[in-house]
Design a protein around this motif. Structure first.
Motif, mmCIF file in Angstrom:
data_model
loop_
_atom_site.group_PDB
_atom_site.id
_atom_site.type_symbol
_atom_site.label_atom_id
_atom_site.label_comp_id
_atom_site.label_asym_id
_atom_site.label_seq_id
_atom_site.Cartn_x
_atom_site.Cartn_y
_atom_site.Cartn_z
ATOM 1 N N THR A 99 0.806 -1.394 -0.346
ATOM 2 C CA THR A 99 0.089 -0.187 0.435
ATOM 3 C C THR A 99 1.057 1.429 0.020
ATOM 4 O OG1 THR A 99 -1.649 -1.139 1.424
ATOM 5 C CG2 THR A 99 -1.928 1.071 1.121
ATOM 6 N N ASP A 100 0.689 2.604 -0.877
ATOM 7 C CA ASP A 100 1.555 3.172 -1.303
ATOM 8 C C ASP A 100 0.964 4.665 -0.517
ATOM 9 O OD1 ASP A 100 3.380 2.019 -2.121
ATOM 10 O OD2 ASP A 100 3.050 3.406 -4.097
ATOM 11 N N VAL A 101 1.166 4.855 0.404
ATOM 12 C CA VAL A 101 0.003 6.259 1.355
ATOM 13 C C VAL A 101 0.655 7.571 0.529
ATOM 14 C CG1 VAL A 101 -0.161 7.033 3.746
ATOM 15 C CG2 VAL A 101 -0.162 4.293 3.355
ATOM 16 N N THR A 102 0.041 8.861 0.403
ATOM 17 C CA THR A 102 0.906 10.424 0.577
ATOM 18 C C THR A 102 -0.140 10.938 1.700
ATOM 19 O OG1 THR A 102 -0.865 10.029 -1.310
ATOM 20 C CG2 THR A 102 1.528 9.649 -2.254
ATOM 21 N N VAL A 103 0.160 12.398 1.866
ATOM 22 C CA VAL A 103 -0.270 12.601 3.136
ATOM 23 C C VAL A 103 -1.220 13.832 1.915
ATOM 24 C CG1 VAL A 103 -0.052 14.447 4.880
ATOM 25 C CG2 VAL A 103 1.469 12.018 4.832
ATOM 26 N N VAL A 104 -2.109 14.338 2.543
ATOM 27 C CA VAL A 104 -3.324 14.856 1.448
ATOM 28 C C VAL A 104 -3.067 16.644 2.982
ATOM 29 C CG1 VAL A 104 -5.470 15.938 0.578
ATOM 30 C CG2 VAL A 104 -4.664 14.041 0.791
ATOM 31 N N LYS A 105 -3.807 16.173 3.744
ATOM 32 C CA LYS A 105 -3.048 17.413 4.924
ATOM 33 C C LYS A 105 -3.698 16.699 6.381
ATOM 34 C CE LYS A 105 -8.440 18.662 4.115
ATOM 35 N NZ LYS A 105 -9.175 19.933 3.391
ATOM 36 N N TYR A 106 -3.071 17.756 7.276
ATOM 37 C CA TYR A 106 -3.290 16.839 8.489
ATOM 38 C C TYR A 106 -4.887 17.796 9.362
ATOM 39 C CZ TYR A 106 0.926 14.569 8.222
ATOM 40 O OH TYR A 106 2.167 13.621 7.952
ATOM 41 N N VAL A 107 -5.321 17.107 10.183
ATOM 42 C CA VAL A 107 -6.118 18.391 10.670
ATOM 43 C C VAL A 107 -6.309 18.492 11.871
ATOM 44 C CG1 VAL A 107 -7.663 18.183 8.678
ATOM 45 C CG2 VAL A 107 -7.872 16.353 10.311
ATOM 46 N N ASN A 108 -7.030 18.813 12.824
ATOM 47 C CA ASN A 108 -6.859 19.339 13.774
ATOM 48 C C ASN A 108 -8.294 18.874 14.867
ATOM 49 O OD1 ASN A 108 -7.417 19.912 17.076
ATOM 50 N ND2 ASN A 108 -6.497 21.028 16.624
ATOM 51 N N LEU A 109 -8.792 17.879 15.391
ATOM 52 C CA LEU A 109 -10.083 16.959 15.663
ATOM 53 C C LEU A 109 -10.488 16.996 17.001
ATOM 54 C CD1 LEU A 109 -12.405 16.343 14.042
ATOM 55 C CD2 LEU A 109 -12.384 14.175 14.068
ATOM 56 N N ASP A 110 -10.765 18.488 17.941
ATOM 57 C CA ASP A 110 -11.175 18.093 18.850
ATOM 58 C C ASP A 110 -9.600 18.015 19.860
ATOM 59 O OD1 ASP A 110 -13.551 18.474 18.825
ATOM 60 O OD2 ASP A 110 -13.941 16.345 18.468
ATOM 61 N N GLY A 111 -8.601 18.183 18.832
ATOM 62 C CA GLY A 111 -7.559 18.660 19.603
ATOM 63 C C GLY A 111 -6.700 17.382 19.021
#
Length: 307
Positions: free
Chosen positions: A210-222
């Motif tokens: 499985t190849d993984v690429t990052v779209v974005k990181y988000v802050n969800l309730d800390g």
């Protein structure tokens, strides 16, 4: 070379370019032995220049061969249901739809009706098509996104062979717990020893990548959540879910592999793109599906963190 496809009486027509036996030309067009047997013995027909011939007939350059496949019948256990479908692409050979979460792709003991296959049979019935649902690409019940259905067993056979050769590409989007790094995960997958459903990474499992690429990181309730895209080079059961859990980042909502459902009520996994060469027309297809509302809400811009 030419293909004609009419689903009310499915035909495959092509022009011969080199002298050969009829059975050799038929095999070159990917017709399985099972399909050829059905043509010969259950109501189909093979003609050369409009005249019915057997498979030992010697073809000449320029001959036109037509295979008429017998009409298909739906399994008695596959009941037609009539829920609306979200159609992404359709022609005489293929139907590609967007499956919502919480729906089976095919019937199961727990959910014998209202699967994608049931709804597709109802859709075909309403169109007057005497065909059944040949599911090419399946998704888990709680995974959303693109599902490809063939309208005939011959088209299903062609696409299945393409899958074996790695010629159908599926891309997924997922929401994983924590800060995932872009990477290639290569870890074999097999059945979990204490479950008839779960899979796990194990030495004697089947190879999986499985190849993984990052779209974005988000802050969800800390808490940090990673919106990632994933490309599969193998198609093992639960592959994405197992691989991400293996590296310590289970999917949001995936309680089977260590996630929780405080933020989303199912595993946060969506098939967002399907790419392949049409098995009959040879035209490249790229079908896309946007994130559903439940996942899109988590990835909204207001929650975005710097990469």
């Amino acid at each position: 070379m030419n293909h004609l496809c009419q689903m009310s009486n499915f035909t495959l027509t092509f022009i011969v370019h080199t002298p050969q036996l009829l059975r050799e030309a038929i095999a070159a067009y990917g017709v399985s032995k099972r399909a050829l047997t059905a043509i010969k013995f259950t109501g189909g027909k093979i003609t050369v220049n409009g005249v019915e011939q057997n498979v030992r007939y010697p073809l000449q350059r320029g001959d036109e061969v037509t295979l008429v496949f017998p009409q298909e019948t739906r399994s008695e256990g596959l009941v037609a249901t009539y829920a609306p479908l979200t159609v992404l692409y359709e022609d005489d050979a293929l139907l590609i739809i967007n499956k919502p979460a919480h729906q089976n792709t095919i019937p199961s003991r727990e959910h014998p009706t209202n699967s994608v296959a049931n709804d597709v049979c109802g859709y075909f019935e309403q169109q007057g098509l005497h065909v059944t649902a040949h599911i090419v690409t399946r998704l888990d019940r709680d995974t959303s996104g693109i599902v490809c259905i063939a309208k005939h067993r011959h088209v299903h056979h062609l696409l299945s062979e393409m899958q074996k050769r790695g010629e159908l590409t599926r891309e997924y989007e997922a929401l994983a717990t924590g800060r995932v790094n872009a990477q290639c995960i290569t870890a074999p997958i097999g059945r979990a020893k204490d479950s008839i459903i779960a899979r796990e990474v194990c030495e004697d499992g089947q190879s999986a990548r499985t190849d993984v690429t990052v779209v974005k990181y988000v802050n969800l309730d800390g808490a940090i959540v990673s919106h990632v895209k994933l490309a599969l080079y193998t198609g093992r059961t639960h592959q994405i879910r197992v691989h991400l859990a293996h590296i310590g980042h289970p999917l949001l909502g995936d309680t089977l592999y260590g996630g929780d459902r405080r933020r989303i009520n199912r595993q946060a996994l969506h098939c967002s793109r399907l790419m392949f060469i049409h098995p009959l027309t040879k035209v490249p297809l790229s079908i896309t599906s946007a994130l559903p509302v439940d996942m899109a809400g988590v990835t909204s811009q207001k929650n975005r963190l710097p990469n």
